[in-house]
Design a protein around this motif. Structure first.
Motif, short mmCIF file in Angstrom:
data_model
loop_
_atom_site.label_atom_id
_atom_site.label_comp_id
_atom_site.label_asym_id
_atom_site.label_seq_id
_atom_site.Cartn_x
_atom_site.Cartn_y
_atom_site.Cartn_z
N ALA A 169 41.62 26.83 46.05
CA ALA A 169 42.47 26.91 44.94
C ALA A 169 42.69 25.25 44.54
O ALA A 169 42.01 24.87 43.35
CB ALA A 169 43.71 27.58 44.83
N VAL A 170 42.99 24.56 45.45
CA VAL A 170 43.28 23.18 45.05
C VAL A 170 41.81 22.38 44.94
O VAL A 170 41.82 21.68 44.16
CB VAL A 170 43.83 22.25 46.24
N MET A 171 40.77 22.84 45.65
CA MET A 171 39.50 21.88 45.40
C MET A 171 38.94 22.63 44.10
O MET A 171 38.30 21.74 43.24
CB MET A 171 38.25 22.70 46.54
N SER A 172 39.15 23.80 43.54
CA SER A 172 38.51 24.31 42.33
C SER A 172 39.33 23.53 41.27
O SER A 172 38.82 23.12 40.21
CB SER A 172 38.57 25.71 42.24
N PHE A 173 40.66 23.56 41.26
CA PHE A 173 41.46 22.71 40.45
C PHE A 173 41.11 21.28 40.18
O PHE A 173 40.92 20.96 39.01
CB PHE A 173 43.14 22.81 40.66
N ARG A 174 40.74 20.58 41.18
CA ARG A 174 40.42 19.37 41.12
C ARG A 174 39.11 19.10 40.56
O ARG A 174 38.69 18.15 39.83
CB ARG A 174 40.44 18.63 42.36
N ALA A 175 38.10 20.42 40.90
CA ALA A 175 36.69 20.15 40.06
C ALA A 175 36.73 20.78 38.85
O ALA A 175 35.74 20.80 38.15
CB ALA A 175 35.81 20.77 41.03
N GLY A 176 37.81 21.21 38.29
CA GLY A 176 37.96 21.84 36.80
C GLY A 176 37.14 22.95 36.75
O GLY A 176 36.84 23.52 35.73
N ALA A 177 37.10 23.62 37.60
CA ALA A 177 36.51 25.07 37.93
C ALA A 177 37.33 26.15 38.01
O ALA A 177 38.41 26.16 38.57
CB ALA A 177 35.55 25.16 38.92
N LYS A 178 37.19 27.35 36.97
CA LYS A 178 38.06 28.61 37.32
C LYS A 178 38.03 29.57 38.37
O LYS A 178 37.18 30.58 38.20
CB LYS A 178 38.16 29.04 35.85
N PHE A 179 37.98 29.14 39.59
CA PHE A 179 37.88 29.94 40.67
C PHE A 179 39.11 29.72 41.63
O PHE A 179 40.00 28.80 41.49
CB PHE A 179 36.85 29.33 41.52
N TRP A 180 39.54 30.95 42.23
CA TRP A 180 40.65 30.96 43.42
C TRP A 180 42.07 30.68 42.56
O TRP A 180 42.54 29.70 42.85
CB TRP A 180 40.21 29.84 44.38
N LYS A 181 42.21 31.68 41.52
CA LYS A 181 43.38 31.41 40.92
C LYS A 181 44.55 31.78 41.69
O LYS A 181 44.56 32.79 42.43
CB LYS A 181 43.16 32.44 39.61
N MET A 182 45.72 30.85 41.55
CA MET A 182 46.73 31.03 42.45
C MET A 182 47.76 32.03 41.51
O MET A 182 47.88 31.73 40.60
CB MET A 182 47.55 29.76 42.69
N LEU A 183 47.91 33.10 42.30
CA LEU A 183 48.99 34.11 41.68
C LEU A 183 50.30 34.16 42.64
O LEU A 183 50.12 34.11 44.08
CB LEU A 183 48.28 35.12 41.25
N PRO A 184 51.45 34.81 42.20
CA PRO A 184 52.47 34.86 43.21
C PRO A 184 52.37 35.99 44.08
O PRO A 184 53.03 35.91 45.21
CB PRO A 184 53.53 35.47 42.04
N LYS A 185 51.30 36.93 43.71
CA LYS A 185 51.04 37.86 44.99
C LYS A 185 50.57 37.46 46.07
O LYS A 185 50.57 38.19 47.16
CB LYS A 185 50.04 39.08 44.25
N LEU A 186 50.03 36.36 46.21
CA LEU A 186 49.40 35.52 47.46
C LEU A 186 50.75 35.40 48.17
O LEU A 186 50.69 35.61 49.38
CB LEU A 186 48.68 34.65 47.12
N HIS A 187 51.86 34.98 47.58
CA HIS A 187 53.25 34.63 48.37
C HIS A 187 53.63 35.97 48.66
O HIS A 187 54.09 36.11 50.03
CB HIS A 187 53.99 33.87 47.42
N ILE A 188 53.66 37.02 48.07
CA ILE A 188 54.20 38.42 48.34
C ILE A 188 53.30 38.86 49.62
O ILE A 188 53.70 39.27 50.55
CB ILE A 188 54.04 39.36 47.40
N PHE A 189 51.78 38.57 49.58
CA PHE A 189 51.14 38.93 50.92
C PHE A 189 51.45 38.53 52.02
O PHE A 189 51.43 38.97 53.28
CB PHE A 189 49.63 38.73 50.31
N LEU A 190 51.91 37.07 51.93
CA LEU A 190 52.36 36.28 53.04
C LEU A 190 53.50 36.82 53.64
O LEU A 190 53.69 37.03 55.20
CB LEU A 190 52.49 34.99 52.98
N HIS A 191 54.38 37.38 52.83
CA HIS A 191 55.60 37.93 53.37
C HIS A 191 55.13 39.25 54.28
O HIS A 191 55.77 39.55 55.33
CB HIS A 191 56.82 38.30 52.38
N MET A 192 54.65 39.98 53.52
CA MET A 192 54.10 41.10 54.09
C MET A 192 53.38 40.98 55.49
O MET A 192 53.81 41.66 56.40
CB MET A 192 53.10 41.99 53.37
N ALA A 193 52.81 40.17 55.74
CA ALA A 193 51.83 39.82 56.97
C ALA A 193 52.86 39.40 58.11
O ALA A 193 52.72 39.53 59.28
CB ALA A 193 50.86 39.01 56.55
#
Length: 227
Positions: A169-193
């Protein structure tokens, strides 16, 4: 007594809804990964995006046939089109049922192994897909309550998935590309695992695919009443 029991039921129900929400994020993370993977592969078949979408659809159908994937919820239904994969100037968003998308992890690995250029980013994507496949394999082979080996491996796998996704996500942001969007559910996924699956039970036992299908059916029925 009735007040106490009622309050206890409300607490249990709220907790169960929260746990189910977190566990449902498994399919959400898979969908995000494959949305992006499909979009990146669109440029690898030809110069026309429409032709790319058709070629990707045919390639997926050939893979289904070669692997003898069962019909039904394990297959993406309908024709793959550019609009179905990514709207104009929008973030990647594959329009497919969550259960069918989850089964695309193996195809994603197969596809990326054919088209990866071996760059650092490409290797990160492959590592992420392999980890995701391992994550689902753990859920598939474990019973309702995880064994000790799975309890030790699942948090490590989940953390690596989150770290790799965040780095992409960081690499895509720095490149100005709309890929690997960061969303809160990724944080929820980590709690689950990291702790919910360990303290409660295998997330596979709380998947809500059938509930989501029922909601979609209700929407169709409601809309038909006003047409």
């Amino acid at each position: 007594m009735f007040v106490c029991v009622g309050a206890w039921l409300v607490c249990v129900r709220s907790l169960c809804c929260f746990v189910m929400l977190c566990f449902a994020s498994c399919g959400f993370v898979t969908m995000l990964l494959l949305e992006t993977l499909v979009c990146w592969c669109l440029v690898l078949f030809s110069s026309s995006q429409d032709a790319n979408a058709r070629a990707l659809h045919n390639d997926l159908q050939a893979w289904y046939k070669a692997t003898r994937a069962p019909f039904g919820s394990s297959r993406v239904q309908g024709m793959l089109t550019v609009e179905r994969i990514r709207a104009d100037k929008a973030w990647p968003q594959l329009k497919a049922k969550a259960a069918a998308t989850r089964h695309l992890v193996a195809y994603a690995i197969y596809l990326w192994s054919r088209f990866s250029l071996g760059t650092e980013r490409d290797n990160m994507i492959m590592a992420l897909l392999v980890l995701l496949a391992r994550f689902y394999k753990i859920l598939e082979t474990e019973a309702m309550f995880l064994r000790q080996a799975a309890r030790e491996e699942l948090p490590a796998v989940g953390l690596q998935i989150a770290l790799l996704y965040s780095a992409l996500a960081v690499m895509s942001f720095r490149a100005g590309a709309k890929f690997w969007k960061m969303l809160p559910k990724l944080h929820i996924f980590l709690h689950m695992a990291e702790w919910q699956a360990l303290e409660w039970f295998n997330p596979r036992y709380t998947w809500t695919y059938s509930d989501e299908d029922l909601v979609g059916l209700f929407i169709e029925v409601s809309q038909s009443c006003h047409t």
